[in-house]
Design an enzyme around this catalytic site. Structure first.
Site, PDB file in Angstrom:
ATOM      1  NE  ARG A   1      -3.512   0.044   2.663  1.00 26.20           N
ATOM      2  CZ  ARG A   1      -4.292  -0.157   3.731  1.00 26.20           C
ATOM      3  NH1 ARG A   1      -4.381   0.789   4.650  1.00 26.20           N
ATOM      4  NH2 ARG A   1      -4.951  -1.276   3.889  1.00 26.20           N
TER       5      ARG A   1
ATOM      6  CG  HIS B   1      -6.941  -0.473  -5.717  1.00 19.67           C
ATOM      7  ND1 HIS B   1      -5.687  -0.827  -5.261  1.00 19.67           N
ATOM      8  CD2 HIS B   1      -7.324   0.567  -4.937  1.00 19.67           C
ATOM      9  CE1 HIS B   1      -5.323  -0.035  -4.275  1.00 19.67           C
ATOM     10  NE2 HIS B   1      -6.307   0.820  -4.050  1.00 19.67           N
TER      11      HIS B   1
ATOM     12  CE1 TYR C   1     -21.432  16.737 -13.122  1.00 20.22           C
ATOM     13  CE2 TYR C   1     -20.285  16.757 -11.008  1.00 20.22           C
ATOM     14  CZ  TYR C   1     -21.454  16.812 -11.741  1.00 20.22           C
ATOM     15  OH  TYR C   1     -22.659  16.950 -11.098  1.00 20.22           O
TER      16      TYR C   1
END
Length: 853
Positions: free
Chosen positions: A31, A77, A121
């Site tokens: 990580r 993931h 967006y």
């Protein structure tokens, strides 16, 4: 009983320890820390791989970010969508990554700290540079592992052609460790990598640093000082000082500070807000307004400076108090073979080159296998084309394709793959042109196979391939540095916060000191009435008033032979009628000690030529004199140093600065004075005790009372020698007569000298020995506290061996003169010399020696 059998008793301490270690290693390996080979954490690697699998490349239209995030979440993931989206956003921000890997369209945030728009967006695709990191991933160049649900495979590392860990840096917080790696310039890193290859790995860190100069940040700015950079390259840890780039623009009525670049990771909006807060809190003076005029053409922060403020000082205060100067703490920790390691510059370049070598070898094996397979098929096709009629006959005579394949294999000794390729061959390949193409292709394949085999067999050829590919990347994507380097500078100098303005320093007889801007003193013509100076206590008065610039240094000497340093800007500022502050409160002077002399030097620590050509002369009560190079006193210490070694019954009475060509006069209590050239005194070390300057009388009463250093003056009236006795008598005597013959004859040091005052019971012992001109006044203070001011111009110049005239009428029978001070005459108390070159360069007890720097 069944439930009890299912309960397993364990030690909770051991279980917690084991579970936390497992969690820690998961965070470290999977990580928070990047892999040294491709410089990626798993989330970044999965984002780029997922976009590549989507066909979301730089030559295709943008795709919605939500589509990309969904692809990565669903396949590779298994974490929150925000972690994936923000990782992708950061790879698209030109102020976060030195070389962005994602080409974003829409609102991806700003350097002001604005959040990006929601993923529904925005749109994105891979940048061309990211494609270089994924190139050849389909050629078995890296290992793959199963994804979280074992349905798909994902790469454990990318076959990058770019040393991404160095060029884009990384940051992350694991458990018990963290990483913070700065970005670097790609051209420099690739040059260093190629130099590593050329040296066969024998290159040193210092040699690599000739190519990789320093970190290169996406926001530009300036690296201020090189020590931290060097330490980071050599050890993997260091502290890099970053300064924003600013210029001072001069306008008609005021000046502006224009900030065009800020340090890496600094929030521009927060920086401007904090500057405004500092101005409102009065922590920074001199700023009238701050505006952000940044646009698509670049950053531009405008700081308006007040008319009466110094722009350079304001800018230095911004560096000191705001994030306009900040530090980047380098901590190069990355995963090497799955283990965290601290890496220096050479370690990171070696790991990248080793990775590239392995990628090239694995790609070569893959391409060799494909080439050999194609060559095998081409061999069969060529055999078929040479025997085309027989092949056609076999195929026409066969009942089905499998029979044709088997017949061809038996007839021409072909393999199953070759026979199948012949059966599936199109009719157009029977033309003569196509047959020649087959032979040409086979020849090319043979050459390729030989080249690939050479790469595998010869390490030098393999490394040349690696180098050529790095050169190709450099030619395509290399660019110039954005971050400048200032090698010699380190921390901010306190002088940076004060303009080198002219000040007037006043010191009272009782040791009160202050500085006042020269602008507060208006010039008066000779004969003016003057203006009220410092307000002092009734028994105190201003003894010294002289000009000095803010960056000058005062060397302060005490009776016990200690030397202290005081910068002019450290002296409290006060109006011209203010009392000032006691010198003892500014310095760590020992109890029972007192200040006896001051020396002022303009550039004590920077002007090497001056401090190595000037000397300090010391004189003690026992007639000892010492001469030491000024350079020995050019390294200030907070608690002072020993300036001269004194005997227990001795004390320092005067210090003066000379240029090596002065004459020295020392006077004793018994009314004798000696005159000699300073060359009679050899140069000594700082803590030396000195040599005999004057032989005193054998009685225990006699002692030296003053020292005068005389400089040769041209076109000026010569100094005269003033002596004052303890019972109020005094006189002035010239050094030389009208014919230039010395009245005080020049002798060798160590003599008894000549009579300078006829000491009698009427006059008392000698208490003061000064060099004066008509411009001076005398302040005479009695032991009873009475003070009288006498104009030196009223005293006539008389003979050396006379007893002088009465200067003060001592009304009390047992009263005596305690001290005599030379001050500027009253009418000219405001006529301050325009520059330091106009100041007298002499020094005596309780006096200031001015420099002529």
């Amino acid at each position: 009983m069944v439930d009890q059998d299912r309960i397993i008793k364990i030690n909770i301490e051991e279980e917690m320890k084991s579970a936390y270690i497992d969690y820690s290693m998961s965070v470290i390996v999977s990580r928070a820390l990047p892999d040294v080979r491709d410089g990626f954490k798993p989330v970044h690697r999965r984002v780029l791989f997922g976009m590549n699998e989507l066909g979301n490349t730089s030559d295709k239209p943008y795709k919605k970010s939500a589509r990309i995030v969904g692809e990565v979440l669903g396949k590779y993931h298994p974490h929150g969508d925000s972690s994936v989206y923000f990782a992708m956003v950061r790879m698209a921000q030109v102020w976060s990554l030195r070389y962005p890997l994602v080409d974003g369209q829409g609102n991806f945030g700003s350097v002001d700290g604005d959040s990006p728009a929601a993923m529904r967006y925005t749109e994105a695709r891979l940048s061309k540079l990211a494609e270089e990191m994924l190139r050849d991933i389909d050629k078995d160049t890296v290992d793959f592992q199963l994804n979280f649900d074992d349905t798909l495979k994902e790469p454990t590392v990318l076959p990058t052609r770019i040393p991404n860990l160095l060029v884009n840096g990384a940051s992350g917080i694991a458990v018990g460790m963290a990483t913070n790696m700065p970005p670097h310039n790609m051209s420099e890193v690739l040059d260093a990598s190629m130099a590593y290859i050329d040296s066969r790995g024998e290159i040193t860190i210092e040699e690599l640093m000739e190519h990789v100069k320093a970190p290169d940040f996406p926001t530009g700015a300036t690296i201020y000082g090189y020590a931290g950079v060097k330490e980071a390259f050599e050890t993997g840890r260091g502290r890099v000082i970053l300064r924003g780039k600013a210029e001072i623009e001069h306008e008609d009525h005021h000046e502006k500070i224009i900030i065009t670049e800020i340090p890496y990771l600094v929030n521009k909006a927060e920086l401007i807000k904090y500057i405004a807060e500092l101005v409102n809190d009065k922590r920074i003076d001199g700023i009238s307004n701050v505006n952000d005029e940044s646009d698509r053409n670049g950053m531009r922060i405008v700081v308006d400076v007040k008319r009466d403020a110094n722009s350079g000082v304001v800018l230095n205060k911004l560096y000191k108090l705001t994030a306009l100067q900040s530090s980047f703490s380098v901590n190069n920790i990355a995963l090497v073979n799955g283990r965290p390691r601290q890496l220096n510059l050479r370690d990171m370049i070696k790991a990248f080159i080793d990775h590239r070598q392995e990628v090239v070898l694995r790609r070569t094996r893959f391409e060799l296998k494909k080439a050999e397979e194609r060559a095998h098929i081409l061999q069969g096709l060529i055999i078929a084309s040479d025997n085309i009629d027989k092949v056609i006959a076999i195929i026409r005579a066969s009942k089905n394709p499998q029979e044709a394949i088997e017949t061809l294999m038996e007839t021409f000794a072909l393999s199953d793959i070759q026979a199948r390729a012949i059966v599936e061959m199109r009719l157009r390949q029977l033309t003569g042109l196509e047959q020649s193409k087959l032979r040409a292709e086979f020849e090319e394949i043979e050459k390729l196979i030989a080249y690939l085999n050479e790469i595998l067999a010869n390490e030098d050829v393999c490394m040349q391939v690696v180098k050529d590919e790095l050169q190709e990347v450099k030619d395509k994507y290399g660019d110039e540095r954005r971050t400048d380097i200032v090698y010699a500078s380190e921390e901010l100098n306190p002088e940076d916060f004060y303009a080198d303005d002219e000040m007037i320093i006043t010191i009272s007889h009782m040791g009160y000191i202050k500085r006042t801007p020269l602008s507060e003193f208006r010039a008066q013509g000779r004969g003016g009435v003057g203006a009220k100076g410092s307000v002092t206590r009734d028994e105190d008065f201003v003894e010294y008033i002289y000009p000095a610039s803010m960056h000058a240094t005062l060397l302060i000497f005490t009776a016990k032979g200690r030397c202290y340093w005081l910068k002019v800007y450290e002296i409290p500022e006060g109006a011209k009628n203010a009392k000032g502050r006691a010198i003892q409160n500014l310095l760590n002077i020992e109890p029972g000690d007192k200040v006896n002399a001051f020396i002022r030097v303009k550039r004590l620590t920077t002007d090497k030529e001056f401090i190595n050509s000037h000397y300090l002369l010391f004189c003690t009560r026992k007639g000892v004199i010492k001469k030491t190079l000024l350079e020995a006193y050019s390294r200030p210490r907070q608690n002072g140093v020993n300036a001269i070694t004194l005997r227990e019954d001795d004390g320092l009475i005067g210090v003066c600065m000379t240029n090596g060509d002065n004459e020295v006069l020392i006077a004793s209590k018994n009314g004798r004075a000696i005159r000699f050239h300073e060359s009679e005194v050899r140069e000594m070390g700082r803590i030396a005790a000195g040599v005999r300057g004057m032989r005193l009388a054998d009685d225990s009463i006699d002692e030296a009372v003053g020292m005068v250093c005389i400089k040769k003056k041209e076109n000026e009236a010569p100094d005269t020698i003033l002596v004052v006795s303890e019972l109020g008598y005094g006189k002035r005597t010239a050094l030389d007569d009208e014919n230039g013959e010395p009245i005080y004859r020049i002798t060798s040091r160590g003599g008894k000298g000549v009579k300078t005052l006829n000491v009698t019971e009427k006059t008392g012992k000698l208490v003061a020995f000064k060099n004066v001109t008509d411009e001076n006044d005398l302040m005479i203070i009695n032991k009873s506290g009475i003070a009288i001011r006498v104009s030196v111009s009223n005293l006539s110049v008389i003979g050396r061996a006379t007893q002088g005239v009465r200067l003060i009428n001592l009304e009390k029978r047992n009263d005596e003169i305690a001290s005599v001070c030379k001050v500027l005459s009253e009418p000219e108390s405001e006529e301050i010399p325009e520059n330091e070159n106009e100041v007298n360069g002499t020094s005596e007890t309780n006096s200031i020696s001015e420099t002529e720097q």
